[in-house]
Scaffold this motif. Structure first.
Motif, short mmCIF file in Angstrom:
data_model
loop_
_atom_site.label_atom_id
_atom_site.label_comp_id
_atom_site.label_asym_id
_atom_site.label_seq_id
_atom_site.Cartn_x
_atom_site.Cartn_y
_atom_site.Cartn_z
N LEU A 121 46.21 78.80 58.52
CA LEU A 121 46.96 77.66 59.08
C LEU A 121 46.48 76.34 58.46
N TRP A 122 45.19 76.29 58.20
CA TRP A 122 44.59 75.07 57.66
C TRP A 122 45.17 74.71 56.28
N ILE A 123 45.52 75.74 55.50
CA ILE A 123 46.04 75.49 54.14
C ILE A 123 47.30 74.62 54.12
N ARG A 124 47.90 74.37 55.29
CA ARG A 124 49.09 73.51 55.34
C ARG A 124 48.74 72.02 55.30
N SER A 125 47.46 71.69 55.46
CA SER A 125 47.11 70.27 55.59
C SER A 125 47.53 69.51 54.33
N ARG A 126 47.70 68.22 54.48
CA ARG A 126 48.20 67.43 53.35
C ARG A 126 47.23 67.43 52.18
N LEU A 134 47.64 70.25 42.59
CA LEU A 134 46.80 69.86 41.45
C LEU A 134 46.39 71.09 40.66
N ARG A 135 46.05 72.14 41.38
CA ARG A 135 45.63 73.41 40.79
C ARG A 135 46.75 74.00 39.94
N HIS A 136 47.93 74.02 40.49
CA HIS A 136 49.11 74.51 39.76
C HIS A 136 49.29 73.73 38.46
N LYS A 137 49.19 72.41 38.57
CA LYS A 137 49.40 71.58 37.39
C LYS A 137 48.31 71.83 36.35
N ALA A 138 47.08 72.01 36.80
CA ALA A 138 45.99 72.30 35.87
C ALA A 138 46.27 73.62 35.14
N PHE A 139 46.71 74.64 35.87
CA PHE A 139 47.01 75.94 35.25
C PHE A 139 48.08 75.77 34.17
N HIS A 256 49.35 61.86 39.81
CA HIS A 256 48.76 60.71 40.51
C HIS A 256 48.96 60.77 42.01
N GLU A 257 50.11 61.32 42.45
CA GLU A 257 50.32 61.40 43.90
C GLU A 257 49.31 62.33 44.56
N GLU A 258 49.09 63.49 43.92
CA GLU A 258 48.13 64.44 44.46
C GLU A 258 46.73 63.82 44.50
N LEU A 259 46.37 63.14 43.43
CA LEU A 259 45.03 62.54 43.37
C LEU A 259 44.90 61.43 44.42
N GLU A 260 46.01 60.75 44.68
CA GLU A 260 45.98 59.70 45.70
C GLU A 260 45.78 60.29 47.10
N VAL A 261 46.54 61.36 47.41
CA VAL A 261 46.37 62.01 48.72
C VAL A 261 44.93 62.51 48.87
N GLY A 412 39.41 66.63 41.33
CA GLY A 412 39.95 66.32 42.65
C GLY A 412 38.99 65.59 43.56
N GLY A 413 37.76 65.38 43.08
CA GLY A 413 36.78 64.64 43.87
C GLY A 413 36.38 65.32 45.17
#
Ligand code: ATP
Ligand code: MG
Length: 432
Positions: A121-126, A134-139, A256-261, A412-413
């Motif tokens: 359930l936690w994996i839904r968090s923003r 980010l992971r998908h994009k890195a792949f 950039h949106e993912e990194l901002e979130v 991802g910091g």
């Protein structure tokens, strides 16, 4: 039937446009005359407003019953409003509750053990959703990079017979009554495949039964590995720094949106888009540590603490090379210029992260390699097929392995590796 739009696309519409979105209730507020719902989908969040005088009464009633995490389909009219997240809201004209959510067990402020128990359930968090993106994009970028460099993508096995990185961290599998292991690295198979394809890479899980729990070790992680015939250590280091700089650069441009979130300070990544990265030898690393008051001696292995202290000296990833042979794996080639030292390199990420890549030039001489295996007390029979590669047209070659989650921790910091993979495996927890 209306066409569905993502929350992202709705934000591009003009004031007054009609739109239908679907997603899950992320936030909910009832102010009497108006009910605010923030809906989330895979693309982001969007504010929905049900207001008296505009929204039909029965729709307002439904909006009142839309509990956190209920799945909904919402129709409305776009309104630009600076107070809404993203500057746009949807004034509701219709609402369907598709799946009612019971009282959602995550409300904020829960402890880590509790949250890990309900990871599904936690994996839904923003924040976590931003990490999966980010992971998908890195792949995608990794694949793009290797394609550009003329590397072939290959599929080595996960079930293996021999240890690549030493017996201590092997997971044993009962393979029809015989002992087999989960792979620790695809390296040996990649080495075999270079005799056919010359330059190969793979992205697959590796398994390590690590003895201690740390914030940067998983028992199952994703390993990006490459191997190239004819390539020496230096060329392989250039490939690694190009890969890392390219991927960081493309992520900064496209995520950039993912990194901002994720709250990542993107500025700190800028210097890492440029190569070459600094290089120091193991000996220099030891001297830096001594200068900084760390109690280490030449010959000691560099642990997480030492690595973190070294990262204070650099604002980009940096290489450590020429480790004493006995600190490194048996298959690494000895530097003829510096006897006793391996043609090996680690790449450490800055900001305290430490090792993200390990690589080396491989020993390509049959006799030397066989002697190394014996000296380490390994069973030569287990390595016969690997030795064969040195008997039939041996060739100088080099390769590396990058820990994808370590890389994502840095970019991802995140300060714990579990935040980079949806279902981390822990020693006492193989659930969910
Ligand atoms: P460490 O000293 O940190 O345990 P290692 O020397 O065992 O790393 P390698 O065998 O060189 O690591 O593996 C290549 C890369 O795989 C490492 O640089 C790291 O990024 C990643 N890696 C290794 N072990 C793990 C693990 N247990 N969990 C996540 N990533 C790992
Ligand atoms: Mg290790």
């Amino acid at each position: 039937m209306a066409e569905y739009m993502s929350t992202r696309d709705v934000k591009r519409l003009e004031e007054g446009s009609k739109a239908t979105v679907r997603g899950w209730v992320y936030r909910w507020r009832d102010l009497g005359k108006r009910v605010f719902i923030v809906v989330r989908d895979s693309e982001g969040i969007l504010q929905l407003v049900a207001s008296k005088g505009f929204t039909p009464e029965d729709v307002i009633e439904k909006a009142r019953r839309a509990s956190i995490e209920s799945s909904i389909i919402a129709e409305g009219v776009v309104r630009r409003d600076r107070r809404a997240p993203g500057g746009v809201e949807l004034r509701l004209t219709n609402l369907e509750i598709v799946g009612h959510a019971e009282d959602f067990p995550i409300k904020g402020g829960e402890g880590i053990d509790y949250l890990l128990d309900i990871r599904h359930l936690w994996i839904r968090s923003r924040k976590l959703t931003a990490m999966w993106r980010l992971r998908h994009k890195a792949f995608e970028i990794f694949r793009e990079f290797f394609k550009k460099r003329g590397y072939w993508e290959v599929s080595p096995p996960m079930l293996t017979q021999a240890a690549v990185e030493g017996g201590a961290t092997l997971f044993e599998v009962n393979f029809f009554g015989k002992k087999a292991y989960l792979t620790q690295s695809a390296q040996f198979y990649l080495e075999a495949l270079i005799f056919s394809l010359e330059r190969v890479w793979t992205l697959a899980p590796s398994f390590r039964a690590e003895r201690s729990r740390t914030r940067r070790h998983l028992y199952e992680y994703w390993h990006l590995e490459a191997e190239a015939a004819w390539e020496r250590m230096d060329g392989m280091m250039r490939l690694v720094e190009d890969l890392v700089a390219y991927t960081v650069g493309r992520l900064v441009e496209t995520a950039h949106e993912e990194l901002e979130v994720l709250g990542r300070n993107v500025e700190a990544l800028e210097p890492s888009r440029k190569t070459p990265y600094p290089r120091i030898t193991y000996e220099e690393a030891i001297n830096i540590l001594k200068r900084k008051g760390v109690k280490v001696e030449y010959g000691d292995d560099l642990g997480a603490d030492e690595e973190r202290i070294l990262t204070e000296e650099f604002e980009t990833p940096f290489f450590i090379t020429h480790f004493p042979l006995e600190l490194k794996s048996f298959y690494m080639k000895e530097d003829p210029q510096r006897p006793g030292h391996a043609l090996a390199f680690d790449l450490l990420a800055p900001e305290g992260v430490g090792e993200i890549v390990g690589g080396s030039e491989r020993e390509d001489n049959y006799e030397v390699l066989r002697k190394r295996i014996e000296e380490r007390g390994y069973n030569v029979d287990d390595y016969q097929w690997y030795l064969d590669l040195r008997r039939y047209g041996s060739v100088p070659h080099s390769g590396f392995g990058l820990g994808v989650e370590r890389f994502l921790m840095w970019v991802g910091g995140r300060d714990h590796i579990r935040d980079t993979i949806p279902f981390p495996r822990f020693r006492d927890r193989i659930y969910p």
